[in-house]
Design an enzyme around this catalytic site. Structure first.
Site, short mmCIF file in Angstrom:
data_model
loop_
_atom_site.label_atom_id
_atom_site.label_comp_id
_atom_site.label_asym_id
_atom_site.label_seq_id
_atom_site.Cartn_x
_atom_site.Cartn_y
_atom_site.Cartn_z
N HIS A 101 0.80 -1.22 0.00
CA HIS A 101 0.00 0.00 0.00
C HIS A 101 0.84 1.28 0.00
O HIS A 101 0.28 2.37 -0.15
CB HIS A 101 -0.97 0.00 1.18
CG HIS A 101 -2.29 0.63 0.86
ND1 HIS A 101 -3.44 0.39 1.57
CD2 HIS A 101 -2.66 1.50 -0.12
CE1 HIS A 101 -4.44 1.07 1.06
NE2 HIS A 101 -3.99 1.76 0.03
N ASP A 124 -9.99 -0.48 3.77
CA ASP A 124 -8.81 -1.09 4.36
C ASP A 124 -9.10 -1.52 5.80
O ASP A 124 -9.86 -0.85 6.50
CB ASP A 124 -7.67 -0.05 4.35
CG ASP A 124 -6.29 -0.66 4.48
OD1 ASP A 124 -6.15 -1.71 5.12
OD2 ASP A 124 -5.33 -0.04 3.97
N HIS A 126 -6.79 -1.31 7.91
CA HIS A 126 -5.87 -0.43 8.63
C HIS A 126 -6.09 1.02 8.22
O HIS A 126 -6.61 1.30 7.14
CB HIS A 126 -4.43 -0.84 8.36
CG HIS A 126 -4.17 -2.30 8.58
ND1 HIS A 126 -4.31 -3.24 7.56
CD2 HIS A 126 -3.81 -2.98 9.69
CE1 HIS A 126 -4.03 -4.44 8.05
NE2 HIS A 126 -3.72 -4.32 9.33
N ASP A 128 -3.45 3.21 7.97
CA ASP A 128 -2.26 3.67 7.24
C ASP A 128 -1.97 5.13 7.52
O ASP A 128 -1.57 5.90 6.65
CB ASP A 128 -2.41 3.41 5.74
CG ASP A 128 -2.47 1.92 5.41
OD1 ASP A 128 -2.07 1.12 6.27
OD2 ASP A 128 -2.93 1.56 4.33
N HIS A 141 4.35 1.09 4.24
CA HIS A 141 2.98 0.80 3.79
C HIS A 141 1.94 1.13 4.87
O HIS A 141 0.74 1.15 4.56
CB HIS A 141 2.85 -0.67 3.32
CG HIS A 141 2.74 -1.69 4.42
ND1 HIS A 141 2.12 -2.91 4.21
CD2 HIS A 141 3.18 -1.69 5.70
CE1 HIS A 141 2.17 -3.62 5.34
NE2 HIS A 141 2.81 -2.91 6.23
N ASP A 228 -7.43 -1.89 -0.34
CA ASP A 228 -6.50 -2.89 0.16
C ASP A 228 -7.29 -4.19 0.32
O ASP A 228 -8.31 -4.22 1.00
CB ASP A 228 -5.93 -2.43 1.50
CG ASP A 228 -4.81 -3.30 2.02
OD1 ASP A 228 -4.88 -4.53 1.83
OD2 ASP A 228 -3.87 -2.76 2.65
N ASP A 230 -6.82 -6.54 2.16
CA ASP A 230 -7.00 -6.99 3.54
C ASP A 230 -8.20 -6.33 4.21
O ASP A 230 -8.54 -6.67 5.35
CB ASP A 230 -5.72 -6.84 4.36
CG ASP A 230 -5.37 -5.40 4.74
OD1 ASP A 230 -6.26 -4.54 4.81
OD2 ASP A 230 -4.17 -5.14 5.00
N GLU A 273 -1.94 -4.91 -2.20
CA GLU A 273 -1.61 -5.90 -1.17
C GLU A 273 -2.02 -7.33 -1.53
O GLU A 273 -2.22 -8.16 -0.65
CB GLU A 273 -2.19 -5.50 0.19
CG GLU A 273 -1.61 -4.22 0.79
CD GLU A 273 -0.20 -4.37 1.36
OE1 GLU A 273 0.35 -5.49 1.32
OE2 GLU A 273 0.36 -3.36 1.83
#
Length: 301
Positions: A101, A124, A126, A128, A141, A228, A230, A273
């Site tokens: 990312h 996402d 996360h 980030d 990332h 992303d 994930d 990712e």
């Protein structure tokens, strides 16, 4: 999404984190039938290939920072930003394939150079939103969104020669369920809109997407989607480097993409990712292709 010219660019980047294999993400997504899927939808697809990214066996450590591979990530990001600018100048829809990312540093720099009043959907697990001071790992990332709103190492925030790329109040994070303490603090300080899995469970994905679309439509003229894989639950997308249980379902994610397509607000996108080494028979690469197709107009009927 009225543009019928799509330009694909791959970024085989694995330097923003420490798990090898995500540099093969662009190939895995292409292998999943991306070109055929988009041409079947009536798009003219221009595959620009991959940008060149350094191959490093050991992480570079800056003498003045804890950030890993700072120079190489910055160099690749500058290259990507220029290519994105040209794609938009040509009147094409930029579709970026990652890679970790950290590539969003370059994508957003290129998009924001051409689209001044930019909104961002960060799909996402996360945030980030780490900085060199808050990052537990030094992995870049985990920092691209913070850098893009103008917070972080000077080399990262100034990619493309300007900062910030996007205002904090023009960002919507969807699917968050793993936020570090520094990220939670920054979200509150900057007033960044976040729909965690808690809100998605309570409100439902349809309501979350309606609120997101209305929020950005009122404030921005262009919207970039940074997705992303994930963000999805690991059972749906196992081939990611930082899986977090309790994520978005495959069907919820398709609904989100379908609603974005119907809204016509998305003007650029990246899917990141995908790590085929960690995947199961390219399940995550295929999921990325299916979500891209939904975003660009594929429907069941």
């Amino acid at each position: 999404m009225k543009k019928k010219q799509v330009s694909i660019i791959g970024v085989p980047m694995d330097l923003g984190q420490t798990r090898r294999g995500v540099d093969m993400g662009p190939s895995a997504i292409r292998y999943g039938g991306l070109y055929e899927r988009l041409t079947d939808l009536g798009y003219t697809v221009h595959d620009k290939g991959d940008i060149t990214v350094d191959i490093l066996e050991n992480a570079e450590q800056s003498g003045t920072s804890n950030l890993k591979n700072l120079e190489s990530v910055t160099e690749a990001s500058e290259c990507l930003a220029k290519k994105i600018e040209q794609i938009i100048t040509d009147g094409h829809f930029p579709l970026v394939l990652g890679g970790d990312h950290s590539i969003a540093l370059g994508t957003l720099a290129g998009v924001a150079k051409k689209h001044k009043n930019l909104g961002v959907i960060w799909y996402d697990a996360h945030g980030d939103l780490n900085t060199p001071d808050t990052s537990p790992s030094g992995n870049i990332h985990g920092m691209p969104l913070a850098a893009s709103i103008g917070i972080g190492h000077s080399a990262l925030i100034n990619i493309g020669g300007f900062s910030p790329k996007v205002k904090p109040e023009h960002v919507v994070i969807i699917g968050a369920r793993d936020l570090d303490a520094g990220e939670r603090k920054l979200i509150k300080e900057k007033g960044i809109k976040v729909y965690t899995m808690h809100e998605i469970d309570r409100l439902g994905m349809s309501a979350v997407m309606r609120k997101t679309i209305d929020y950005l439509r009122e404030r921005t003229e262009f919207v970039h989607l940074s997705l992303d894989l994930d963000g999805l639950d690991p059972t749906e997308a196992p081939g990611v480097g930082t899986p977090v249980a309790g994520g978005l379902s495959y069907r919820e994610s398709h609904l989100a993409m379908e609603m974005l397509e119907e809204s016509s607000i998305i003007t650029s996108a990246e899917f990141v990712e995908v790590n085929p080494i960690l995947d199961e028979k390219n399940k995550t690469g295929a999921a990325a292709v299916a979500l891209i197709a939904s975003l660009l107009g594929e429907k069941l009927l």
